[in-house]
Design a protein around this motif. Structure first.
Motif, PDB file in Angstrom:
ATOM      1  N   CYS A  68     -23.634  27.119  13.625  1.00  0.00           N
ATOM      2  CA  CYS A  68     -23.847  27.779  12.395  1.00  0.00           C
ATOM      3  C   CYS A  68     -25.937  28.046  12.483  1.00  0.00           C
ATOM      4  O   CYS A  68     -26.007  28.860  12.138  1.00  0.00           O
ATOM      5  CB  CYS A  68     -23.797  26.165  11.962  1.00  0.00           C
ATOM      6  N   LEU A 119     -18.267  12.842  18.737  1.00  0.00           N
ATOM      7  CA  LEU A 119     -18.076  12.799  17.447  1.00  0.00           C
ATOM      8  C   LEU A 119     -19.344  13.264  17.214  1.00  0.00           C
ATOM      9  O   LEU A 119     -19.583  14.851  17.178  1.00  0.00           O
ATOM     10  CB  LEU A 119     -18.323  11.475  16.591  1.00  0.00           C
ATOM     11  N   CYS A 120     -20.836  12.817  18.277  1.00  0.00           N
ATOM     12  CA  CYS A 120     -21.456  13.562  17.989  1.00  0.00           C
ATOM     13  C   CYS A 120     -21.590  14.926  19.166  1.00  0.00           C
ATOM     14  O   CYS A 120     -22.347  15.504  18.634  1.00  0.00           O
ATOM     15  CB  CYS A 120     -22.750  12.514  19.458  1.00  0.00           C
ATOM     16  N   VAL A 157     -19.301  17.520  19.508  1.00  0.00           N
ATOM     17  CA  VAL A 157     -18.570  18.147  18.093  1.00  0.00           C
ATOM     18  C   VAL A 157     -19.684  18.375  17.398  1.00  0.00           C
ATOM     19  O   VAL A 157     -19.956  19.368  16.962  1.00  0.00           O
ATOM     20  CB  VAL A 157     -16.831  17.706  17.476  1.00  0.00           C
ATOM     21  N   SER A 158     -19.880  17.580  16.853  1.00  0.00           N
ATOM     22  CA  SER A 158     -21.430  17.676  15.444  1.00  0.00           C
ATOM     23  C   SER A 158     -22.745  18.296  15.882  1.00  0.00           C
ATOM     24  O   SER A 158     -22.516  18.988  15.341  1.00  0.00           O
ATOM     25  CB  SER A 158     -21.630  16.112  15.054  1.00  0.00           C
ATOM     26  N   ALA A 159     -22.581  18.192  17.255  1.00  0.00           N
ATOM     27  CA  ALA A 159     -24.157  19.392  17.663  1.00  0.00           C
ATOM     28  C   ALA A 159     -23.545  20.454  18.365  1.00  0.00           C
ATOM     29  O   ALA A 159     -24.851  21.387  17.894  1.00  0.00           O
ATOM     30  CB  ALA A 159     -24.770  17.964  18.935  1.00  0.00           C
ATOM     31  N   SER A 160     -22.117  20.939  18.381  1.00  0.00           N
ATOM     32  CA  SER A 160     -22.091  21.677  18.999  1.00  0.00           C
ATOM     33  C   SER A 160     -21.964  22.693  17.219  1.00  0.00           C
ATOM     34  O   SER A 160     -21.478  24.362  17.383  1.00  0.00           O
ATOM     35  CB  SER A 160     -20.258  22.013  19.589  1.00  0.00           C
ATOM     36  N   CYS A 161     -21.309  21.812  16.363  1.00  0.00           N
ATOM     37  CA  CYS A 161     -21.190  22.824  15.560  1.00  0.00           C
ATOM     38  C   CYS A 161     -22.698  22.921  14.899  1.00  0.00           C
ATOM     39  O   CYS A 161     -22.070  24.283  14.040  1.00  0.00           O
ATOM     40  CB  CYS A 161     -20.406  21.684  13.823  1.00  0.00           C
ATOM     41  N   ILE A 162     -23.388  22.082  14.378  1.00  0.00           N
ATOM     42  CA  ILE A 162     -24.755  22.628  14.078  1.00  0.00           C
ATOM     43  C   ILE A 162     -25.250  23.787  14.883  1.00  0.00           C
ATOM     44  O   ILE A 162     -26.053  24.449  14.449  1.00  0.00           O
ATOM     45  CB  ILE A 162     -25.315  21.343  14.092  1.00  0.00           C
ATOM     46  N   LYS A 163     -25.259  24.580  16.827  1.00  0.00           N
ATOM     47  CA  LYS A 163     -25.291  24.102  17.308  1.00  0.00           C
ATOM     48  C   LYS A 163     -25.190  26.234  16.328  1.00  0.00           C
ATOM     49  O   LYS A 163     -25.323  27.226  16.662  1.00  0.00           O
ATOM     50  CB  LYS A 163     -25.405  24.326  18.865  1.00  0.00           C
TER      51      LYS A 163
END
Length: 67
Positions: A33, A22-23, A25-31
């Protein structure tokens, strides 16, 4: 067959793996965006401006004529 509720350490390992995924995937999405919303790239580069400074001290003739 053993009871799955008594094997607490397996649930702990599964929870840790899920949190790591989960961390990630979240870090990849934030990067992704943040990279997409970056400042726009200029199509034409700016030309450097020339700046000329003229120093006037109290002994110059231009200062004497003004005062």
């Amino acid at each position: 067959m053993s009871d799955w509720t008594s094997l607490w350490y397996i649930w702990l390992i599964l929870l840790m793996v899920f949190l790591l995924l989960l961390c990630g995937v979240s870090a990849s999405c934030i990067k992704f965006c943040c990279r997409k919303k970056g400042p726009p790239v200029e199509t034409c580069p700016r030309h450097p401006c020339d700046l000329t400074a003229i120093g006037i001290d109290s002994d110059s003739t231009a200062h004497s004529t003004v005062t």
